[in-house]
Design a protein around this motif. Sequence first.
Motif, PDB file in Angstrom:
ATOM      1  N   LEU A  89      -7.358   1.446   2.347  1.00 45.22           N
ATOM      2  CA  LEU A  89      -8.480   2.379   2.256  1.00 45.22           C
ATOM      3  C   LEU A  89      -7.966   3.768   1.867  1.00 45.22           C
ATOM      4  O   LEU A  89      -8.554   4.453   1.019  1.00 45.22           O
ATOM      5  CB  LEU A  89      -9.235   2.418   3.585  1.00 45.22           C
ATOM      6  N   TYR A  90      -6.852   4.178   2.479  1.00 45.94           N
ATOM      7  CA  TYR A  90      -6.219   5.443   2.121  1.00 45.94           C
ATOM      8  C   TYR A  90      -5.890   5.469   0.630  1.00 45.94           C
ATOM      9  O   TYR A  90      -6.193   6.446  -0.070  1.00 45.94           O
ATOM     10  CB  TYR A  90      -4.943   5.658   2.949  1.00 45.94           C
ATOM     11  N   VAL A  91      -5.264   4.401   0.130  1.00 42.07           N
ATOM     12  CA  VAL A  91      -4.873   4.345  -1.282  1.00 42.07           C
ATOM     13  C   VAL A  91      -6.092   4.457  -2.187  1.00 42.07           C
ATOM     14  O   VAL A  91      -6.096   5.240  -3.151  1.00 42.07           O
ATOM     15  CB  VAL A  91      -4.078   3.050  -1.579  1.00 42.07           C
ATOM     16  N   ILE A  92      -7.130   3.712  -1.878  1.00 41.80           N
ATOM     17  CA  ILE A  92      -8.346   3.745  -2.699  1.00 41.80           C
ATOM     18  C   ILE A  92      -8.981   5.132  -2.678  1.00 41.80           C
ATOM     19  O   ILE A  92      -9.397   5.665  -3.710  1.00 41.80           O
ATOM     20  CB  ILE A  92      -9.341   2.667  -2.230  1.00 41.80           C
ATOM     21  N   ILE A  93      -9.031   5.729  -1.509  1.00 43.77           N
ATOM     22  CA  ILE A  93      -9.606   7.074  -1.388  1.00 43.77           C
ATOM     23  C   ILE A  93      -8.758   8.082  -2.162  1.00 43.77           C
ATOM     24  O   ILE A  93      -9.298   8.971  -2.836  1.00 43.77           O
ATOM     25  CB  ILE A  93      -9.756   7.481   0.095  1.00 43.77           C
TER      26      ILE A  93
ATOM     27  N   TRP B  77     -10.506  14.046   0.448  1.00 44.76           N
ATOM     28  CA  TRP B  77      -9.277  14.472   1.121  1.00 44.76           C
ATOM     29  C   TRP B  77      -9.421  14.279   2.630  1.00 44.76           C
ATOM     30  O   TRP B  77      -8.527  13.733   3.275  1.00 44.76           O
ATOM     31  CB  TRP B  77      -8.960  15.936   0.797  1.00 44.76           C
ATOM     32  N   VAL B  78     -10.553  14.701   3.178  1.00 38.93           N
ATOM     33  CA  VAL B  78     -10.791  14.547   4.620  1.00 38.93           C
ATOM     34  C   VAL B  78     -10.776  13.070   5.005  1.00 38.93           C
ATOM     35  O   VAL B  78     -10.165  12.688   6.014  1.00 38.93           O
ATOM     36  CB  VAL B  78     -12.118  15.224   5.039  1.00 38.93           C
ATOM     37  N   LEU B  79     -11.421  12.237   4.211  1.00 37.26           N
ATOM     38  CA  LEU B  79     -11.456  10.801   4.510  1.00 37.26           C
ATOM     39  C   LEU B  79     -10.061  10.178   4.452  1.00 37.26           C
ATOM     40  O   LEU B  79      -9.723   9.329   5.286  1.00 37.26           O
ATOM     41  CB  LEU B  79     -12.407  10.081   3.561  1.00 37.26           C
ATOM     42  N   SER B  80      -9.249  10.589   3.483  1.00 40.23           N
ATOM     43  CA  SER B  80      -7.891  10.039   3.405  1.00 40.23           C
ATOM     44  C   SER B  80      -7.063  10.458   4.612  1.00 40.23           C
ATOM     45  O   SER B  80      -6.305   9.655   5.163  1.00 40.23           O
ATOM     46  CB  SER B  80      -7.206  10.443   2.100  1.00 40.23           C
ATOM     47  N   MET B  81      -7.226  11.695   5.043  1.00 39.09           N
ATOM     48  CA  MET B  81      -6.502  12.145   6.232  1.00 39.09           C
ATOM     49  C   MET B  81      -7.030  11.458   7.492  1.00 39.09           C
ATOM     50  O   MET B  81      -6.280  11.185   8.425  1.00 39.09           O
ATOM     51  CB  MET B  81      -6.595  13.668   6.379  1.00 39.09           C
TER      52      MET B  81
ATOM     53  N   MET C 237       2.858   0.440  12.860  1.00 41.84           N
ATOM     54  CA  MET C 237       3.597  -0.820  12.891  1.00 41.84           C
ATOM     55  C   MET C 237       4.570  -0.857  14.076  1.00 41.84           C
ATOM     56  O   MET C 237       4.704  -1.884  14.746  1.00 41.84           O
ATOM     57  CB  MET C 237       4.358  -1.034  11.582  1.00 41.84           C
ATOM     58  N   LEU C 238       5.220   0.252  14.316  1.00 38.60           N
ATOM     59  CA  LEU C 238       6.202   0.345  15.399  1.00 38.60           C
ATOM     60  C   LEU C 238       5.563   0.096  16.764  1.00 38.60           C
ATOM     61  O   LEU C 238       6.165  -0.519  17.641  1.00 38.60           O
ATOM     62  CB  LEU C 238       6.870   1.725  15.369  1.00 38.60           C
ATOM     63  N   PHE C 239       4.330   0.545  16.928  1.00 39.02           N
ATOM     64  CA  PHE C 239       3.643   0.387  18.210  1.00 39.02           C
ATOM     65  C   PHE C 239       2.705  -0.818  18.237  1.00 39.02           C
ATOM     66  O   PHE C 239       1.860  -0.928  19.112  1.00 39.02           O
ATOM     67  CB  PHE C 239       2.908   1.678  18.580  1.00 39.02           C
ATOM     68  N   PHE C 240       2.858  -1.706  17.272  1.00 37.84           N
ATOM     69  CA  PHE C 240       2.160  -2.995  17.252  1.00 37.84           C
ATOM     70  C   PHE C 240       0.635  -2.886  17.229  1.00 37.84           C
ATOM     71  O   PHE C 240      -0.057  -3.654  17.891  1.00 37.84           O
ATOM     72  CB  PHE C 240       2.622  -3.885  18.411  1.00 37.84           C
ATOM     73  N   VAL C 241       0.145  -1.926  16.443  1.00 33.75           N
ATOM     74  CA  VAL C 241      -1.282  -1.913  16.144  1.00 33.75           C
ATOM     75  C   VAL C 241      -1.536  -3.204  15.352  1.00 33.75           C
ATOM     76  O   VAL C 241      -0.690  -3.604  14.550  1.00 33.75           O
ATOM     77  CB  VAL C 241      -1.659  -0.655  15.312  1.00 33.75           C
ATOM     78  N   PRO C 242      -2.637  -3.886  15.582  1.00 35.54           N
ATOM     79  CA  PRO C 242      -2.883  -5.129  14.831  1.00 35.54           C
ATOM     80  C   PRO C 242      -2.712  -4.917  13.324  1.00 35.54           C
ATOM     81  O   PRO C 242      -3.275  -3.985  12.743  1.00 35.54           O
ATOM     82  CB  PRO C 242      -4.326  -5.484  15.196  1.00 35.54           C
ATOM     83  N   GLN C 243      -1.932  -5.815  12.728  1.00 33.73           N
ATOM     84  CA  GLN C 243      -1.568  -5.658  11.321  1.00 33.73           C
ATOM     85  C   GLN C 243      -2.771  -5.625  10.390  1.00 33.73           C
ATOM     86  O   GLN C 243      -2.786  -4.889   9.408  1.00 33.73           O
ATOM     87  CB  GLN C 243      -0.593  -6.761  10.894  1.00 33.73           C
ATOM     88  N   SER C 244      -3.788  -6.390  10.710  1.00 40.09           N
ATOM     89  CA  SER C 244      -4.973  -6.398   9.841  1.00 40.09           C
ATOM     90  C   SER C 244      -5.639  -5.023   9.808  1.00 40.09           C
ATOM     91  O   SER C 244      -6.136  -4.595   8.759  1.00 40.09           O
ATOM     92  CB  SER C 244      -5.959  -7.468  10.290  1.00 40.09           C
ATOM     93  N   ILE C 245      -5.642  -4.318  10.919  1.00 39.65           N
ATOM     94  CA  ILE C 245      -6.221  -2.966  10.974  1.00 39.65           C
ATOM     95  C   ILE C 245      -5.353  -1.987  10.183  1.00 39.65           C
ATOM     96  O   ILE C 245      -5.866  -1.158   9.423  1.00 39.65           O
ATOM     97  CB  ILE C 245      -6.397  -2.501  12.437  1.00 39.65           C
ATOM     98  N   ILE C 246      -4.040  -2.098  10.351  1.00 36.14           N
ATOM     99  CA  ILE C 246      -3.117  -1.239   9.591  1.00 36.14           C
ATOM    100  C   ILE C 246      -3.341  -1.438   8.099  1.00 36.14           C
ATOM    101  O   ILE C 246      -3.447  -0.472   7.336  1.00 36.14           O
ATOM    102  CB  ILE C 246      -1.649  -1.546   9.952  1.00 36.14           C
ATOM    103  N   ASN C 247      -3.425  -2.694   7.682  1.00 34.20           N
ATOM    104  CA  ASN C 247      -3.577  -2.995   6.263  1.00 34.20           C
ATOM    105  C   ASN C 247      -4.870  -2.430   5.693  1.00 34.20           C
ATOM    106  O   ASN C 247      -4.881  -1.855   4.600  1.00 34.20           O
ATOM    107  CB  ASN C 247      -3.512  -4.495   6.029  1.00 34.20           C
ATOM    108  N   VAL C 248      -5.961  -2.600   6.424  1.00 36.65           N
ATOM    109  CA  VAL C 248      -7.251  -2.084   5.949  1.00 36.65           C
ATOM    110  C   VAL C 248      -7.194  -0.561   5.812  1.00 36.65           C
ATOM    111  O   VAL C 248      -7.601  -0.005   4.789  1.00 36.65           O
ATOM    112  CB  VAL C 248      -8.401  -2.524   6.873  1.00 36.65           C
ATOM    113  N   LEU C 249      -6.672   0.120   6.818  1.00 41.26           N
ATOM    114  CA  LEU C 249      -6.609   1.578   6.754  1.00 41.26           C
ATOM    115  C   LEU C 249      -5.633   2.050   5.677  1.00 41.26           C
ATOM    116  O   LEU C 249      -5.881   3.060   5.006  1.00 41.26           O
ATOM    117  CB  LEU C 249      -6.237   2.155   8.121  1.00 41.26           C
TER     118      LEU C 249
ATOM    119  N   ALA D 164       0.843  -1.206   0.000  1.00 44.74           N
ATOM    120  CA  ALA D 164       0.000   0.000   0.000  1.00 44.74           C
ATOM    121  C   ALA D 164       0.876   1.253   0.000  1.00 44.74           C
ATOM    122  O   ALA D 164       0.567   2.235  -0.694  1.00 44.74           O
ATOM    123  CB  ALA D 164      -0.941  -0.004   1.207  1.00 44.74           C
ATOM    124  N   MET D 165       1.981   1.225   0.746  1.00 47.47           N
ATOM    125  CA  MET D 165       2.899   2.366   0.763  1.00 47.47           C
ATOM    126  C   MET D 165       3.561   2.546  -0.607  1.00 47.47           C
ATOM    127  O   MET D 165       3.754   3.677  -1.064  1.00 47.47           O
ATOM    128  CB  MET D 165       3.942   2.205   1.863  1.00 47.47           C
ATOM    129  N   VAL D 166       3.897   1.451  -1.262  1.00 44.40           N
ATOM    130  CA  VAL D 166       4.492   1.528  -2.599  1.00 44.40           C
ATOM    131  C   VAL D 166       3.490   2.134  -3.582  1.00 44.40           C
ATOM    132  O   VAL D 166       3.824   3.054  -4.347  1.00 44.40           O
ATOM    133  CB  VAL D 166       4.965   0.137  -3.084  1.00 44.40           C
TER     134      VAL D 166
END
Length: 141
Positions: free
Chosen positions: A98-102, A122-126, A83-95, A18-20
């Motif tokens: 979602l950012y990329v799609i938005i 723009w607001v939704l992506s932020m 990722m550094l603070f160990f938020v569940p990976q599935s939640i990170i991936n979805v968000l 998603a970052m790429v």
Amino acid sequence: MSAFFDLVSDKVASAIWAMVVASLLPWAVSIMAKVSGGFRVRNNAHPRDFFQHTTGMAARANAAQQNSYETLPVFLAAVLVAMLFFVPQSIINVLAWLYVIIRIGYCTAYITNLSTFRSILWVLSMACCLMLFYLAIRVSV
């Protein structure tokens, strides 16, 4: 919406992809700006001067490109902090996806001159980025 969650993997590679994609999005929009503005090889000597003289779709695509570069560091930092603070990976991936799609929708809305819809996107992506930061804070407390 459930189908979207099922499509996103729970592996770290998903967020990295998603970052790429988010990092390549401004480049893709710049190609659209150049093509729609009639960019020629000779314009490559001074591409910013070329874009200062564009109008319509080419100018809007260039503006979408610039905004994509402006918001990209916030997104990348948000994903990495989560990722550094160990938020569940599935939640990170979805968000992240979602950012990329938005953002793809945002660029499309910008290019097609749908200004109100563009602002909402723009607001939704932020909001995706802020949610990642918020979740990292919650996990670290």
